[in-house]
Structure formats: C-alpha cells, structure tokens
Motif scaffolding. Structure first.
Motif, PDB file in Angstrom:
ATOM      1  N   UNK A  96     -44.759   7.747   0.230  1.00 58.42           N
ATOM      2  CA  UNK A  96     -43.473   7.620  -0.451  1.00 58.42           C
ATOM      3  C   UNK A  96     -42.591   6.557   0.199  1.00 58.42           C
ATOM      4  N   UNK A  97     -42.526   6.566   1.518  1.00 59.94           N
ATOM      5  CA  UNK A  97     -41.681   5.596   2.225  1.00 59.94           C
ATOM      6  C   UNK A  97     -42.180   4.172   2.018  1.00 59.94           C
ATOM      7  N   UNK A  98     -43.494   3.983   2.089  1.00 60.89           N
ATOM      8  CA  UNK A  98     -44.047   2.641   1.863  1.00 60.89           C
ATOM      9  C   UNK A  98     -43.788   2.173   0.438  1.00 60.89           C
ATOM     10  N   UNK A  99     -43.913   3.098  -0.506  1.00 62.64           N
ATOM     11  CA  UNK A  99     -43.658   2.763  -1.906  1.00 62.64           C
ATOM     12  C   UNK A  99     -42.196   2.379  -2.122  1.00 62.64           C
ATOM     13  N   UNK A 100     -41.276   3.176  -1.571  1.00 64.10           N
ATOM     14  CA  UNK A 100     -39.846   2.875  -1.718  1.00 64.10           C
ATOM     15  C   UNK A 100     -39.493   1.554  -1.057  1.00 64.10           C
ATOM     16  N   UNK A 101     -40.116   1.253   0.069  1.00 59.03           N
ATOM     17  CA  UNK A 101     -39.875  -0.015   0.747  1.00 59.03           C
ATOM     18  C   UNK A 101     -40.356  -1.176  -0.135  1.00 59.03           C
ATOM     19  N   UNK A 102     -41.547  -1.061  -0.667  1.00 62.74           N
ATOM     20  CA  UNK A 102     -42.081  -2.110  -1.539  1.00 62.74           C
ATOM     21  C   UNK A 102     -41.223  -2.276  -2.788  1.00 62.74           C
ATOM     22  N   UNK A 103     -40.793  -1.150  -3.360  1.00 54.33           N
ATOM     23  CA  UNK A 103     -39.952  -1.201  -4.561  1.00 54.33           C
ATOM     24  C   UNK A 103     -38.624  -1.885  -4.281  1.00 54.33           C
ATOM     25  N   UNK A 104     -38.022  -1.566  -3.140  1.00 51.46           N
ATOM     26  CA  UNK A 104     -36.725  -2.172  -2.778  1.00 51.46           C
ATOM     27  C   UNK A 104     -36.868  -3.666  -2.547  1.00 51.46           C
ATOM     28  N   UNK A 150     -40.331   7.107 -11.190  1.00 54.42           N
ATOM     29  CA  UNK A 150     -41.327   7.221 -12.253  1.00 54.42           C
ATOM     30  C   UNK A 150     -42.562   6.381 -11.955  1.00 54.42           C
ATOM     31  N   UNK A 151     -42.351   5.259 -11.241  1.00 47.88           N
ATOM     32  CA  UNK A 151     -43.484   4.409 -10.905  1.00 47.88           C
ATOM     33  C   UNK A 151     -44.492   5.100 -10.013  1.00 47.88           C
ATOM     34  N   UNK A 152     -43.981   5.818  -9.011  1.00 42.12           N
ATOM     35  CA  UNK A 152     -44.873   6.549  -8.105  1.00 42.12           C
ATOM     36  C   UNK A 152     -45.588   7.668  -8.859  1.00 42.12           C
ATOM     37  N   UNK A 153     -44.839   8.367  -9.708  1.00 44.03           N
ATOM     38  CA  UNK A 153     -45.429   9.445 -10.503  1.00 44.03           C
ATOM     39  C   UNK A 153     -46.468   8.883 -11.466  1.00 44.03           C
ATOM     40  N   UNK A 154     -46.177   7.731 -12.051  1.00 47.02           N
ATOM     41  CA  UNK A 154     -47.107   7.091 -12.984  1.00 47.02           C
ATOM     42  C   UNK A 154     -48.421   6.753 -12.278  1.00 47.02           C
ATOM     43  N   UNK A 155     -48.318   6.243 -11.029  1.00 50.48           N
ATOM     44  CA  UNK A 155     -49.522   5.901 -10.266  1.00 50.48           C
ATOM     45  C   UNK A 155     -50.354   7.139  -9.973  1.00 50.48           C
ATOM     46  N   UNK A 156     -49.689   8.231  -9.580  1.00 54.65           N
ATOM     47  CA  UNK A 156     -50.409   9.476  -9.283  1.00 54.65           C
ATOM     48  C   UNK A 156     -51.104  10.018 -10.527  1.00 54.65           C
ATOM     49  N   UNK A 179     -44.696  -1.582 -10.218  1.00 58.83           N
ATOM     50  CA  UNK A 179     -44.819  -0.977  -8.898  1.00 58.83           C
ATOM     51  C   UNK A 179     -46.011  -0.033  -8.795  1.00 58.83           C
ATOM     52  N   UNK A 180     -46.322   0.665  -9.881  1.00 56.57           N
ATOM     53  CA  UNK A 180     -47.506   1.537  -9.849  1.00 56.57           C
ATOM     54  C   UNK A 180     -48.776   0.700  -9.769  1.00 56.57           C
ATOM     55  N   UNK A 181     -48.798  -0.426 -10.496  1.00 57.55           N
ATOM     56  CA  UNK A 181     -49.962  -1.320 -10.416  1.00 57.55           C
ATOM     57  C   UNK A 181     -50.103  -1.892  -9.014  1.00 57.55           C
ATOM     58  N   UNK A 182     -48.956  -2.128  -8.367  1.00 54.57           N
ATOM     59  CA  UNK A 182     -48.956  -2.707  -7.020  1.00 54.57           C
ATOM     60  C   UNK A 182     -49.667  -1.811  -6.008  1.00 54.57           C
ATOM     61  N   UNK A 183     -49.533  -0.499  -6.173  1.00 51.68           N
ATOM     62  CA  UNK A 183     -50.140   0.421  -5.196  1.00 51.68           C
ATOM     63  C   UNK A 183     -51.477   0.986  -5.668  1.00 51.68           C
ATOM     64  N   UNK A 184     -51.867   0.651  -6.912  1.00 54.21           N
ATOM     65  CA  UNK A 184     -53.132   1.176  -7.439  1.00 54.21           C
ATOM     66  C   UNK A 184     -54.288   0.187  -7.351  1.00 54.21           C
ATOM     67  N   UNK A 185     -53.992  -1.106  -7.607  1.00 56.10           N
ATOM     68  CA  UNK A 185     -55.059  -2.071  -7.844  1.00 56.10           C
ATOM     69  C   UNK A 185     -55.039  -3.225  -6.840  1.00 56.10           C
ATOM     70  N   UNK A 186     -56.137  -3.998  -6.810  1.00 61.89           N
ATOM     71  CA  UNK A 186     -56.121  -5.237  -6.034  1.00 61.89           C
ATOM     72  C   UNK A 186     -55.023  -6.161  -6.553  1.00 61.89           C
ATOM     73  N   UNK A 187     -54.500  -6.994  -5.669  1.00 61.55           N
ATOM     74  CA  UNK A 187     -53.347  -7.819  -6.034  1.00 61.55           C
ATOM     75  C   UNK A 187     -53.660  -8.782  -7.181  1.00 61.55           C
ATOM     76  N   UNK A 188     -54.906  -9.232  -7.281  1.00 55.81           N
ATOM     77  CA  UNK A 188     -55.270 -10.133  -8.378  1.00 55.81           C
ATOM     78  C   UNK A 188     -55.072  -9.486  -9.732  1.00 55.81           C
ATOM     79  N   UNK A 189     -55.418  -8.197  -9.857  1.00 59.34           N
ATOM     80  CA  UNK A 189     -55.237  -7.459 -11.116  1.00 59.34           C
ATOM     81  C   UNK A 189     -53.761  -7.295 -11.421  1.00 59.34           C
ATOM     82  N   UNK A 190     -52.997  -6.853 -10.422  1.00 60.15           N
ATOM     83  CA  UNK A 190     -51.566  -6.601 -10.610  1.00 60.15           C
ATOM     84  C   UNK A 190     -50.821  -7.875 -10.996  1.00 60.15           C
ATOM     85  N   UNK A 191     -51.033  -8.947 -10.257  1.00 60.52           N
ATOM     86  CA  UNK A 191     -50.303 -10.190 -10.510  1.00 60.52           C
ATOM     87  C   UNK A 191     -50.670 -10.795 -11.861  1.00 60.52           C
TER      88      UNK A 191
END
Length: 429
Positions: free
Chosen positions: A139-147, A190-196, A71-83
C-alpha cells in the motif's frame, strides 16, 4: 502548430523525444507474449474510454478517471505494456473531446503520461517491491508511486500551460494541484483495488469496478459544475446592473481584467486573485439600489442624489455578504471608493487600512473612468490617463499600486480592455 509559442515548441520537442526514447526502450526490453498483448488490449481500451470523458480544470488542463487504470497497470505489468497502453490512451480518444483537441495535444498528453509513469515506476522499483498483495508495504509503495505520478503529471502540464499562455507555471500548478486532490483522493484507492481484483478475477472483475469509476468521474464533474454555476450567478448580478446603468455596461469587465493584471504584477496568490476578480466585477453592484434617473443623469447631481450614489459601496456589501461562495469580498466592495489620504467614502479610512484588493480596484476603476466616454466629455487616451493616475497617486490612490499599474498595463493591453464586453469569469487563462 506553427502559431504556437517557440518556448512551447521547444518543450514539446523535449517531452515527446524523451517519451519516445523511454517508450521504445521499454517496448524492446519487454518479454512480449499473448498474455501481455491481452493485458495491453484490456487496459488500453479502459484507458481510452476514460480519457474520452475528461473534466476540465479551472486554469486549463483536465483530469480523468484514468488515474486508477494507469496506476493499477503500473503495479501489475511490465513497464513496456503499461507505457504502451497509456501512450495509446493519450493518442486515441473519442467523442466531443476528440473534435476539440488538436493532434499535437494528444501527442503531448501521451508523452507526458509515459514520462510520469516511468518516473513513478523507477522510484517504486528502487524499493524492490514484492508481488502485489494487500499489506502495508504494498500500500505504501503504491501510494508513493501514485503521488509521484500525480505531481509529475501536473508539473509537466502546468509548465506547458505556462509557456503556452505566458502565465506563471507555479500559479497554475498550485491551482490545479488543489483541484486535482479531490480527484486523487477519490480515485487512487480504486486503482489498488482494481489491481487486486484483476489479479484474482481477471477482466470480468474489472467490469464491476468500471461503473464506480464512471460514478466517481460524474461526482467530480458535479463538483466543477457547481463552481461554474456559482460563477454564472456572479455574471447574472453583473448583467442585472448593466441593464440598468448604461455607463456600467462593459465597465465591470474592464475593471475586473485590469485588477487581475495588477494583482499578477504583485504576484498575489491564485486564491486571492480569484476573490479579487469577483470583487472587481461586482464592485458597483450596489448601484442596483440607486435610481436609474440618478445613475443616467447628464447634469450636475444634487446633494441628495450624490448621497444616494455614495451609498452604493455599502449597498453592494449588503447584497454580497449573504452569498457564501463569494468569500469575504463584501469588505473589498465596501471600501473601493476610499481614498489613500482618508477623504473617501463610506468610512474615510486611509493608507493600508484600506484592504489591498480595494486599493487595486480603485486604481483600475479610476483608469477606466478616465479613458471611458461620458455624455459630457470624451475619454482620454492611455498616456493621458497614466499622467492623471500619477497626479493623484498618494492622495486618491495608493502610489505603489499606481507604479505597478504603469509597469504592467501597456497601451496594447489597454486597447484590448477598451473592447472588452461582458466578462466570462469561468474562462481559463
């Protein structure tokens, strides 16, 4: 993979094909440079390490501490890197899990990670997120994506397990979502904190969070192990009874399995099936308090001996009632010898006043008694037992449950029951 069900092969083909298309498209449309390759290396290594330490779920499948990394990779990087990083984490694993997991499972896992993350990203991207920062919108967008990721992930796995083992995907989904929620609650923040931290402090900051991730994984493993220990307690009680009563040896296992088949035929909830399974396996546990001489007597029982035998449902309830993790199965055990016409024991209640689970156990118990060999007679075959169940339906047994039993228990499944030994309640379907 040749021996796998055709439905699973079709699902495998669909999931992997879609994942390859999604992954290939995003790799081609990513602006690759040394920085992106470095990000891929760092998060790929973390994800591989996390995937190599899974925690098995009760109904199949497993969870890992990869959630926050994904989830941290999802909000940090381009989708090609994350996937790409997450696909590699599904394919490349080490340790014990690597030797136990066939390659097709790794391919499937990597594929469903790609699809789950891609769908979560698409929904999040629809709302046009700004750069990552610690505010309410992020935070809300992150929680939505995580869910969304969690739900899609569990849905694909549940469908796969359902078609693989011919079980209800919905029942597996409900069970696994319940067991995944503690993991989700513990790891997603922890994912959001890890990204920050990675955004501000780079890889060095990640090392400070990876240890808490491993601690979270250990805590969830303890949670699952505690449940396993509870089930081992049940097995120990059954073994104690089987060592005393030669007839009961194997009987508890068969009744437990038959009861579950009936419950599944009734489409009972997973939670009720779980408690029914415990009750069915322990329905005769009160016989621990009955003399071995009486239990193994070959001739006709005296009135006093018969009275002692009849005390075992109440005694079983007494044994069980103080074991909190066994829910409220004491009442089920107490009433498994009640008759539908009210002529049973110990309370002589009738019809639907008898707990449904007790009525189910009564059908399974009667069938196994009819088909089991005794010192004074040989057990009857499946067809003869079915005829006997139909004869006593409405008097001794619930007629509707007998009808369900006749539909769901085939001669083949009955033959498998005959070979059942000690039950392993903690086994996955």
């Amino acid at each position: 993979m040749e021996s796998l069900p055709k439905k699973f092969k079709l699902l495998f083909l669909i999931v992997t094909s879609c994942a390859m298309i999604v992954l290939g498209w995003n790799i081609l449309h990513t602006d690759w440079n040394l920085t992106q390759l470095f990000h891929l290396l760092v998060f790929g290594m973390l994800a591989v390490a996390s995937e190599s330490l899974p925690v098995a779920l009760p109904k199949g499948g497993y969870v890992t501490v990869s959630y926050p990394i994904f989830l941290s990779a999802l909000i940090l990087f381009p989708l090609g890197v994350t996937l790409t990083a997450m696909a590699l984490s599904g394919l490349i694993i080490f340790g014990k899990v690597a030797s136990e997991q066939p390659f097709y499972k790794r391919v499937f896992n990597g594929s469903q990670y790609v699809l789950s993350l891609a769908i979560a990203y698409s929904v999040m991207d629809f709302f046009k997120p700004t750069s990552l920062q610690f505010d309410l919108k992020s935070l809300l967008l992150y929680l939505m994506a995580a869910s969304i990721f969690m739900v899609i992930n569990i849905t694909i796995v549940s469908i796969a397990l359902g078609v693989m083992f011919e079980k209800s995907p919905w029942a597996i989904w409900v069970s696994n979502i319940r067991w995944s929620v503690p993991n989700f609650i513990a790891l997603v923040p922890l994912g959001f904190l890890l990204a920050l931290i990675f955004q501000n402090y780079g890889p060095l900051g990640l090392s400070l969070l990876f240890i808490p991730l491993l601690v979270s994984r250990h805590a969830f493993q303890l949670y699952v192990d505690m449940r396993e220990n509870y089930l081992n307690t049940v097995e120990a009680l059954v073994q104690a009874l089987e060592a005393k009563d030669t007839y009961t040896s194997g009987h508890s296992a068969r009744v437990g399995k038959l009861a579950v088949i009936i419950a599944e035929g009734l489409e009972m909830s997973e939670e009720k099936i779980e408690s029914l399974k415990y009750a069915a396996v322990l329905h005769d546990i009160g016989k621990i308090g009955v003399s071995e001489t009486i239990l193994n007597k070959e001739g006709k029982l005296l009135d006093s001996e018969w009275k002692s035998i009849r005390s075992h449902p109440f005694m079983g309830q007494t044994i069980i009632k103080n074991i909190k993790f066994l829910f409220d199965i004491g009442q089920i055990v107490r009433h498994h010898h009640e008759r539908y016409d009210g002529k049973g024991y110990p309370d002589s209640i009738s019809g639907e006043k008898i707990p449904l689970e007790s009525r189910i156990i009564a059908v399974a118990d009667t069938y196994d008694a009819i088909t089991s060999d005794r010192s004074y007679r040989k057990g009857k075959n499946h067809e003869e037992a079915i005829n006997e169940l139909k004869r006593v339906a409405g008097s001794q047994l619930d007629p509707e449950l007998v009808e369900v039993f006749c539909k769901v228990v085939t001669p083949e499944s009955a033959s498998q029951m005959a070979n059942a030994g000690q039950i392993k309640i903690a086994s996955s379907y």
